[in-house]
Design an enzyme around this catalytic site. Structure first.
Site, PDB file in Angstrom:
ATOM      1  N   HIS A  62      78.485 -24.554 -23.290  1.00 10.48           N
ATOM      2  CA  HIS A  62      77.438 -25.259 -24.015  1.00 10.48           C
ATOM      3  C   HIS A  62      76.061 -25.028 -23.409  1.00 10.48           C
ATOM      4  O   HIS A  62      75.927 -24.714 -22.232  1.00 10.48           O
ATOM      5  CB  HIS A  62      77.715 -26.762 -24.005  1.00 10.48           C
ATOM      6  CG  HIS A  62      79.022 -27.131 -24.614  1.00 10.48           C
ATOM      7  ND1 HIS A  62      79.713 -28.262 -24.252  1.00 10.48           N
ATOM      8  CD2 HIS A  62      79.784 -26.527 -25.553  1.00 10.48           C
ATOM      9  CE1 HIS A  62      80.836 -28.341 -24.945  1.00 10.48           C
ATOM     10  NE2 HIS A  62      80.897 -27.293 -25.743  1.00 10.48           N
ATOM     11  N   LYS A  72      71.616 -29.742 -15.353  1.00  8.90           N
ATOM     12  CA  LYS A  72      72.747 -30.668 -15.214  1.00  8.90           C
ATOM     13  C   LYS A  72      73.199 -30.705 -13.764  1.00  8.90           C
ATOM     14  O   LYS A  72      73.228 -29.677 -13.088  1.00  8.90           O
ATOM     15  CB  LYS A  72      73.929 -30.221 -16.084  1.00  8.90           C
ATOM     16  CG  LYS A  72      73.657 -30.274 -17.570  1.00  8.90           C
ATOM     17  CD  LYS A  72      74.858 -29.785 -18.362  1.00  8.90           C
ATOM     18  CE  LYS A  72      74.573 -29.812 -19.851  1.00  8.90           C
ATOM     19  NZ  LYS A  72      75.716 -29.292 -20.626  1.00  8.90           N
ATOM     20  N   TYR A 132      77.923 -36.375 -15.270  1.00  5.81           N
ATOM     21  CA  TYR A 132      76.809 -35.477 -14.995  1.00  5.81           C
ATOM     22  C   TYR A 132      75.481 -36.070 -15.422  1.00  5.81           C
ATOM     23  O   TYR A 132      75.395 -36.823 -16.387  1.00  5.81           O
ATOM     24  CB  TYR A 132      77.014 -34.080 -15.595  1.00  5.81           C
ATOM     25  CG  TYR A 132      77.297 -34.010 -17.068  1.00  5.81           C
ATOM     26  CD1 TYR A 132      76.296 -33.674 -17.965  1.00  5.81           C
ATOM     27  CD2 TYR A 132      78.577 -34.230 -17.556  1.00  5.81           C
ATOM     28  CE1 TYR A 132      76.565 -33.576 -19.316  1.00  5.81           C
ATOM     29  CE2 TYR A 132      78.853 -34.137 -18.909  1.00  5.81           C
ATOM     30  CZ  TYR A 132      77.843 -33.813 -19.785  1.00  5.81           C
ATOM     31  OH  TYR A 132      78.113 -33.732 -21.126  1.00  5.81           O
ATOM     32  N   ASP A 168      83.986 -25.674 -30.071  1.00  7.90           N
ATOM     33  CA  ASP A 168      84.194 -24.655 -29.041  1.00  7.90           C
ATOM     34  C   ASP A 168      85.052 -23.502 -29.549  1.00  7.90           C
ATOM     35  O   ASP A 168      84.806 -22.351 -29.213  1.00  7.90           O
ATOM     36  CB  ASP A 168      84.807 -25.280 -27.792  1.00  7.90           C
ATOM     37  CG  ASP A 168      83.842 -26.242 -27.109  1.00  7.90           C
ATOM     38  OD1 ASP A 168      82.624 -26.151 -27.368  1.00  7.90           O
ATOM     39  OD2 ASP A 168      84.301 -27.074 -26.316  1.00  7.90           O
TER      40      ASP A 168
END
Length: 187
Positions: A62, A72, A132, A168
């Site tokens: 992603h 991130k 995250y 995905d």
């Protein structure tokens, strides 16, 4: 906190110190002052957490394009994952190259994935939780993905038939994906 480079110099492994006694342990997972002293001066604006019930659940690859691109800081607070970052910056000498790092509740490591990199992970255990920090808010209109099994990238996930979302499973290959990031030299 120990900070180690990876094969992709912008992607860093951060290992917080743990302080233990008979009760268990304590770990400072983030400290803005210490991070800035280490040259990591990122304003985090959103915290995310995911739970994956089954070993072999794959989330990725992603990215979020500008104007809402995200750095991130990823950690696994329960179970274990193979966390993967892929250089996605057009013109980069490492474009399409990847690095994978095992993050687990046991090892306490974190992976810093900067803007311009694809991110994904596969769970190595059942009942895995991943947390995250993000440097920008989620913006659905800026959301994007590249196929997890793209042969041009060649990530070794260690699994042939992962549990995937439709997003995905149907993501474009790297060659077909837009190029929202440009390498600006440096590392």
């Amino acid at each position: 906190m120990q900070i180690d480079p990876t094969a992709l110099p912008e992607v860093l492994i951060l290992t917080p110190r743990r302080f233990g006694d008979a009760r268990g342990w304590f770990m400072e997972t983030y400290n803005a002052t210490r991070m800035a002293e280490a040259g990591i001066d990122i304003a985090w604006v959103q915290d995310n957490q995911s739970f994956s019930a089954a070993k072999g659940t794959l989330r990725g690859l992603h990215y979020q394009r500008p104007p809402h691109a995200q750095d991130k800081l990823v950690r696994c607070s329960r179970g274990a994952i193979l966390d993967v970052a892929v250089d996605f910056r057009a013109g980069s000498p490492r474009f399409g190259k990847w690095v994978g790092v095992e993050l687990s509740a046991e090892n306490g490591r974190q992976l810093l994935v900067p803007k311009g990199f694809l991110h994904g992970f596969v769970t190595l255990t059942d009942d895995t939780e991943v947390q995250y920090k993000c440097s920008d808010v989620y913006a659905p209109d800026c959301d994007g993905a590249v196929r997890w099994d793209d042969p041009q990238i060649g990530v070794d996930w260690g699994i042939a038939a992962p549990v995937l979302s439709d997003k995905d499973r149907n993501a474009p290959l790297l060659a077909e994906a837009p190029r929202p990031f440009t390498w600006e030299g440096g590392k």
